[in-house]
Write an enzyme that holds these catalytic residues in place. Structure first.
Site, PDB file in Angstrom:
ATOM      1  N   ILE A  57       0.826  -1.218   0.000  1.00  0.00           N
ATOM      2  CA  ILE A  57       0.000   0.000   0.000  1.00  0.00           C
ATOM      3  C   ILE A  57       0.867   1.279   0.000  1.00  0.00           C
ATOM      4  CG2 ILE A  57      -0.272   0.323   2.504  1.00  0.00           C
ATOM      5  CD1 ILE A  57      -3.302   0.586   2.003  1.00  0.00           C
ATOM      6  N   ASN A 109      11.815  -9.075   6.621  1.00  0.00           N
ATOM      7  CA  ASN A 109      12.245  -8.519   7.902  1.00  0.00           C
ATOM      8  C   ASN A 109      11.677  -9.316   9.074  1.00  0.00           C
ATOM      9  OD1 ASN A 109      13.445  -6.377   6.461  1.00  0.00           O
ATOM     10  ND2 ASN A 109      11.554  -5.198   6.474  1.00  0.00           N
ATOM     11  N   HIS A 145      13.330  -3.763  11.229  1.00  0.00           N
ATOM     12  CA  HIS A 145      12.383  -3.033  10.384  1.00  0.00           C
ATOM     13  C   HIS A 145      11.086  -3.777  10.127  1.00  0.00           C
ATOM     14  CE1 HIS A 145      11.034  -0.086   7.402  1.00  0.00           C
ATOM     15  NE2 HIS A 145      12.026   0.674   7.800  1.00  0.00           N
ATOM     16  N   GLN A 146      10.746  -4.781  10.950  1.00  0.00           N
ATOM     17  CA  GLN A 146       9.446  -5.446  10.770  1.00  0.00           C
ATOM     18  C   GLN A 146       8.367  -4.634  11.488  1.00  0.00           C
ATOM     19  OE1 GLN A 146       9.031  -9.439  12.360  1.00  0.00           O
ATOM     20  NE2 GLN A 146       7.201  -9.836  11.143  1.00  0.00           N
ATOM     21  N   VAL A 147       7.332  -4.253  10.755  1.00  0.00           N
ATOM     22  CA  VAL A 147       6.215  -3.485  11.320  1.00  0.00           C
ATOM     23  C   VAL A 147       4.973  -4.372  11.450  1.00  0.00           C
ATOM     24  CG1 VAL A 147       4.663  -1.531  10.930  1.00  0.00           C
ATOM     25  CG2 VAL A 147       7.108  -1.300  10.426  1.00  0.00           C
ATOM     26  N   HIS A 160       6.144 -11.791   5.874  1.00  0.00           N
ATOM     27  CA  HIS A 160       5.922 -11.307   4.505  1.00  0.00           C
ATOM     28  C   HIS A 160       7.260 -11.110   3.814  1.00  0.00           C
ATOM     29  CE1 HIS A 160       5.982  -7.916   7.317  1.00  0.00           C
ATOM     30  NE2 HIS A 160       6.590  -7.219   6.368  1.00  0.00           N
ATOM     31  N   PHE A 161       7.255 -11.370   2.529  1.00  0.00           N
ATOM     32  CA  PHE A 161       8.428 -11.171   1.684  1.00  0.00           C
ATOM     33  C   PHE A 161       8.128  -9.992   0.759  1.00  0.00           C
ATOM     34  CE2 PHE A 161      10.890 -15.159   2.309  1.00  0.00           C
ATOM     35  CZ  PHE A 161       9.998 -15.824   3.135  1.00  0.00           C
ATOM     36  N   HIS A 162       9.042  -9.015   0.739  1.00  0.00           N
ATOM     37  CA  HIS A 162       8.891  -7.886  -0.176  1.00  0.00           C
ATOM     38  C   HIS A 162       9.544  -8.233  -1.511  1.00  0.00           C
ATOM     39  CE1 HIS A 162       7.934  -4.667   2.890  1.00  0.00           C
ATOM     40  NE2 HIS A 162       8.530  -5.521   3.692  1.00  0.00           N
TER      41      HIS A 162
HETATM   42  P1  AMP Z   1       7.656  -4.453   7.150  1.00  0.00           P
HETATM   43  O1  AMP Z   1       8.375  -3.184   7.524  1.00  0.00           O
HETATM   44  O2  AMP Z   1       8.589  -5.465   6.515  1.00  0.00           O
HETATM   45  O3  AMP Z   1       6.846  -5.044   8.301  1.00  0.00           O
HETATM   46  O4  AMP Z   1       6.654  -4.037   6.009  1.00  0.00           O
HETATM   47  C1  AMP Z   1       5.263  -4.014   6.125  1.00  0.00           C
HETATM   48  C2  AMP Z   1       4.718  -3.550   4.798  1.00  0.00           C
HETATM   49  O5  AMP Z   1       3.308  -3.765   4.784  1.00  0.00           O
HETATM   50  C3  AMP Z   1       4.955  -2.055   4.517  1.00  0.00           C
HETATM   51  O6  AMP Z   1       5.699  -1.927   3.311  1.00  0.00           O
HETATM   52  C4  AMP Z   1       3.529  -1.506   4.379  1.00  0.00           C
HETATM   53  O7  AMP Z   1       3.423  -0.520   3.382  1.00  0.00           O
HETATM   54  C5  AMP Z   1       2.722  -2.741   4.029  1.00  0.00           C
HETATM   55  N1  AMP Z   1       1.316  -2.689   4.403  1.00  0.00           N
HETATM   56  C6  AMP Z   1       0.790  -2.394   5.613  1.00  0.00           C
HETATM   57  N2  AMP Z   1      -0.559  -2.460   5.584  1.00  0.00           N
HETATM   58  C7  AMP Z   1      -0.891  -2.821   4.313  1.00  0.00           C
HETATM   59  C8  AMP Z   1      -2.130  -3.048   3.643  1.00  0.00           C
HETATM   60  N3  AMP Z   1      -3.306  -2.928   4.262  1.00  0.00           N
HETATM   61  N4  AMP Z   1      -2.094  -3.411   2.331  1.00  0.00           N
HETATM   62  C9  AMP Z   1      -0.908  -3.530   1.691  1.00  0.00           C
HETATM   63  N5  AMP Z   1       0.285  -3.333   2.265  1.00  0.00           N
HETATM   64  C10 AMP Z   1       0.302  -2.974   3.559  1.00  0.00           C
END
Ligand code: AMP
Ligand code: ZN
Length: 136
Positions: A34, A85, A91-93, A98-100
């Site tokens: 997103i 992450n 940097h995991q939020v 999840h894999f980017h």
């Molecule tokens: P991380 O920092 O590896 O945990 O990345 C989490 C990712 O999830 C970030 O790049 C966000 O932009 C993405 N993200 C969070 N909420 C959503 C959502 N509802 N739809 C798509 N991506 C999301």
């Protein structure tokens, strides 16, 4: 399949939160990030809920690489980063594995990487190697 009602990505899997789903299999889902770092930045997740990589059973991880490939080839990107992450300081939020997949079209867009390399120290490397091997 493990699922967590409060998890934003589990809710995306169930369709409770809207997303742009690019690819789906029994065990994986790929959708657009997103807040993309570049055009086509996508996330691939196992449908099995788990916060960190070690929380996901092997058979739920085995399709991840193929699921990354579909959105990647659709972007036409030739340069790209795959990133996964684990933990806040890393940097995991979002606490669902999840894999980017992040296309790197130029210097400015895509993933920027800090790469704080240390000097080569063969003695230190050898001691570390022996310590790690003894724990395997
Ligand atoms: P991380 O920092 O590896 O945990 O990345 C989490 C990712 O999830 C970030 O790049 C966000 O932009 C993405 N993200 C969070 N909420 C959503 C959502 N509802 N739809 C798509 N991506 C999301
Ligand atoms: Zn989840």
């Amino acid at each position: 399949m493990a699922s967590l009602a409060s998890c934003i990505f589990c809710r995306i899997i169930k369709g409770e939160i809207p997303s742009f789903k690019l690819f789906e299999s029994d065990k994986t889902l790929a959708f657009l990030d997103i807040n993309p770092l570049s055009r086509g930045h996508a996330l691939v997740i196992p449908k099995h809920h788990g916060a960190k990589l070690a929380d996901i059973p092997d058979d739920h991880l085995s399709e991840i690489l193929a699921s990354l490939w579909y959105p990647l080839q659709a972007t036409g990107a030739t340069d790209y980063n795959l990133l996964q992450n684990n933990g806040r300081i890393a940097h995991q939020v979002v606490d669902h594995v999840h894999f980017h997949m992040i296309p790197k079209p130029n210097e400015k867009e895509g993933l920027g990487i800090g790469w704080p390399q240390q000097q080569t120290d063969m003695e230190k490397l050898k001691a570390l190697f022996e310590d790690l091997k003894s724990r395997m």
